[in-house]
Design a protein around this motif. Structure first.
Motif, PDB file in Angstrom:
ATOM      1  N   VAL A  51       0.845  -1.204   0.000  1.00  0.00           N
ATOM      2  CA  VAL A  51       0.000   0.000   0.000  1.00  0.00           C
ATOM      3  C   VAL A  51       0.873   1.244   0.000  1.00  0.00           C
ATOM      4  O   VAL A  51       0.676   2.173  -0.797  1.00  0.00           O
TER       5      VAL A  51
ATOM      6  N   GLN B 126      -6.569   6.910   6.767  1.00  0.00           N
ATOM      7  CA  GLN B 126      -7.451   5.775   6.493  1.00  0.00           C
ATOM      8  C   GLN B 126      -7.594   4.811   7.672  1.00  0.00           C
ATOM      9  O   GLN B 126      -8.428   3.898   7.621  1.00  0.00           O
TER      10      GLN B 126
ATOM     11  N   GLY C 278      -6.848   0.899   6.325  1.00  0.00           N
ATOM     12  CA  GLY C 278      -6.211   1.368   5.107  1.00  0.00           C
ATOM     13  C   GLY C 278      -4.943   0.611   4.768  1.00  0.00           C
ATOM     14  O   GLY C 278      -4.564   0.524   3.590  1.00  0.00           O
TER      15      GLY C 278
ATOM     16  N   ARG D 220      -5.847  -2.464   2.559  1.00  0.00           N
ATOM     17  CA  ARG D 220      -6.625  -2.281   1.343  1.00  0.00           C
ATOM     18  C   ARG D 220      -6.025  -3.105   0.199  1.00  0.00           C
ATOM     19  O   ARG D 220      -4.824  -3.105  -0.020  1.00  0.00           O
TER      20      ARG D 220
ATOM     21  N   VAL E 120      -7.669   0.079  -5.907  1.00  0.00           N
ATOM     22  CA  VAL E 120      -8.202   0.103  -4.537  1.00  0.00           C
ATOM     23  C   VAL E 120      -7.194   0.727  -3.572  1.00  0.00           C
ATOM     24  O   VAL E 120      -7.565   1.501  -2.675  1.00  0.00           O
ATOM     25  N   GLN E 121      -5.912   0.430  -3.764  1.00  0.00           N
ATOM     26  CA  GLN E 121      -4.888   0.907  -2.833  1.00  0.00           C
ATOM     27  C   GLN E 121      -4.571   2.378  -3.014  1.00  0.00           C
ATOM     28  O   GLN E 121      -4.227   3.065  -2.047  1.00  0.00           O
TER      29      GLN E 121
ATOM     30  N   PRO F  31      -8.657   5.509  -2.384  1.00  0.00           N
ATOM     31  CA  PRO F  31      -9.451   4.981  -1.272  1.00  0.00           C
ATOM     32  C   PRO F  31     -10.955   5.021  -1.484  1.00  0.00           C
ATOM     33  O   PRO F  31     -11.684   4.177  -0.972  1.00  0.00           O
TER      34      PRO F  31
ATOM     35  N   LYS G 196     -14.036  -0.887  -1.888  1.00  0.00           N
ATOM     36  CA  LYS G 196     -13.523  -1.483  -0.659  1.00  0.00           C
ATOM     37  C   LYS G 196     -12.592  -2.655  -0.921  1.00  0.00           C
ATOM     38  O   LYS G 196     -11.712  -2.946  -0.125  1.00  0.00           O
ATOM     39  N   GLY G 197     -12.823  -3.381  -2.023  1.00  0.00           N
ATOM     40  CA  GLY G 197     -12.018  -4.564  -2.305  1.00  0.00           C
ATOM     41  C   GLY G 197     -12.355  -5.162  -3.649  1.00  0.00           C
ATOM     42  O   GLY G 197     -12.867  -4.477  -4.552  1.00  0.00           O
TER      43      GLY G 197
END
Length: 376
Positions: free
Chosen positions: A106, A132, A136, A139, A212-213, A216, A220-221
């Protein structure tokens, strides 16, 4: 005929820890001396010993009967079961380790995309946690787990297949000695072929992971990120636009990883370890795997880093192109931005991956990876 430099197999009594030498026994009872080569170790179940007093010599060696032998079916080298086991080892090796370093990934991806904001490794961690929270740092773990599990299965499974295939083709066209002479080319060709296949399975999940990383608010995924990316940019434009840069990153990476690992393992056993590989302990073999894997990982990080920056840039924004990435980042940043952290990640990752992979192979009764020179 397969050149035997690809693997040094443990067989017979040596695989069970029984030293070569002479065994004194007669029908299961001490008395008559016979010669036994520990590498070709055959025995038949002996009749029950009726009296402990029948054992009269100090050199008697207990030999397990057939009923005491392990019941696990032995996996034949280069059988479908062998390649299946290597694929499972690859899933464990790549899927688990890449997921475990998600927090580092990340920070690394954000340093590549927004260096003016994420100026250092420590500052990057602090900033992600501040903005985050702890969530975070995780993520993108789900596309990482699935994507790199698929990649690991193909990478290791196909590597073993192509290594055998290319060695056989070279040996049949010339001789085993020629194949042995050019074994490094066999390792490089096999890793090139396996990674080209593996990256097709990885690419879509890598695209979701980076988005996603680095954004934000995007998703979510994997569950919501994958359909959202396809809906906004399409399959080829969203999921596979980074395939060629991914090949540029991963193929040199994997060629360096496997070629350097195989050569380093051989060098360590030839020059540093006092015993041949098939006589070394499990811990020694796994220690060699980790050391060779870490050394290989450093080279992997350096050679593949420019392409890694390109992949992160392309997957971070809609419509981004390679020319834009090169122009915006510049050659120096392309080569060096985020490199120290990536060396730390890849070195540790590569060492851990080889330990997991070879541990699993030992668990299922297969030899660890790495050819050993016959004269060693």
């Amino acid at each position: 005929m397969l050149p035997n430099f690809l693997y040094q197999l443990q067989s017979g009594a040596a695989a069970h820890g029984v030293p070569a030498g002479r065994v004194r026994c007669k029908n299961g009872v001490a008395g008559e001396e016979t010669n036994a080569d520990a590498t070709v170790f055959h025995h038949e179940p002996a009749p029950p010993i009726k009296s402990v007093a029948a054992i009269t010599t100090k050199t008697f060696m207990m030999i397990p009967s057939a009923s005491e032998e392990p019941r696990r079916k032995k996996i034949q080298m280069y059988s479908p079961e062998f390649y299946g086991a290597c694929a499972v080892g690859g899933v464990l090796s790549c899927g688990l380790t890449h997921t475990a370093v998600t927090p580092l990934d990340v920070v690394k991806c954000n340093m590549q995309i927004a260096p003016e904001k994420y100026r250092s490794i420590v500052g990057g961690f602090s900033l992600v946690l501040k903005e985050q929270g702890a969530a975070g740092m995780l993520r993108g773990w789900s596309p990482t787990l699935i994507g790199y599990s698929i990649q690991g299965a193909c990478k290791y499974g196909f590597y073993e297949y192509f290594k055998k295939t290319y060695a056989e083709q070279l040996a049949s066209g010339s001789s085993t000695e020629i194949a042995k002479k050019y074994k490094t080319l066999i390792y490089l060709a096999a890793s090139f072929s396996s990674e080209a296949i593996a990256d097709v399975g990885l690419c879509a999940f890598e695209a979701v992971k980076v988005r996603v990383q680095t954004q934000p608010g995007f998703a979510k995924g994997l569950r919501d990120g994958l359909p959202k990316l396809v809906a906004s940019e399409g399959v080829m434009g969203g999921l596979y636009k980074g395939l060629i840069p991914l090949w540029c990153r991963q193929i040199p990476y994997t060629m360096m990883k496997f070629g350097t690992f195989e050569s380093t393992v051989e060098a360590i056993y030839n020059n540093l370890v006092p015993l041949p590989k098939n006589q070394s302990s499990v811990w020694t073999q796994l220690g060699v795997s980790f050391s060779a894997g870490y050394i290989a990982g450093i080279g992997c990080a350096v050679i593949s880093h420019p392409a890694d920056n390109l992949v992160s840039f392309l997957n971070s924004a809609k419509g981004a192109t390679v020319s834009q990435a090169v122009k915006q980042m510049g050659p120096v940043a392309l080569l060096t931005r985020g490199l120290p952290l990536r060396i730390l990640i890849i070195g540790s990752l590569s060492g851990a991956q080889w330990v997991i992979y070879d541990s699993f192979k030992l668990f299922v009764g297969l030899p660890t990876t790495g050819g050993v020179d016959e004269q060693a």
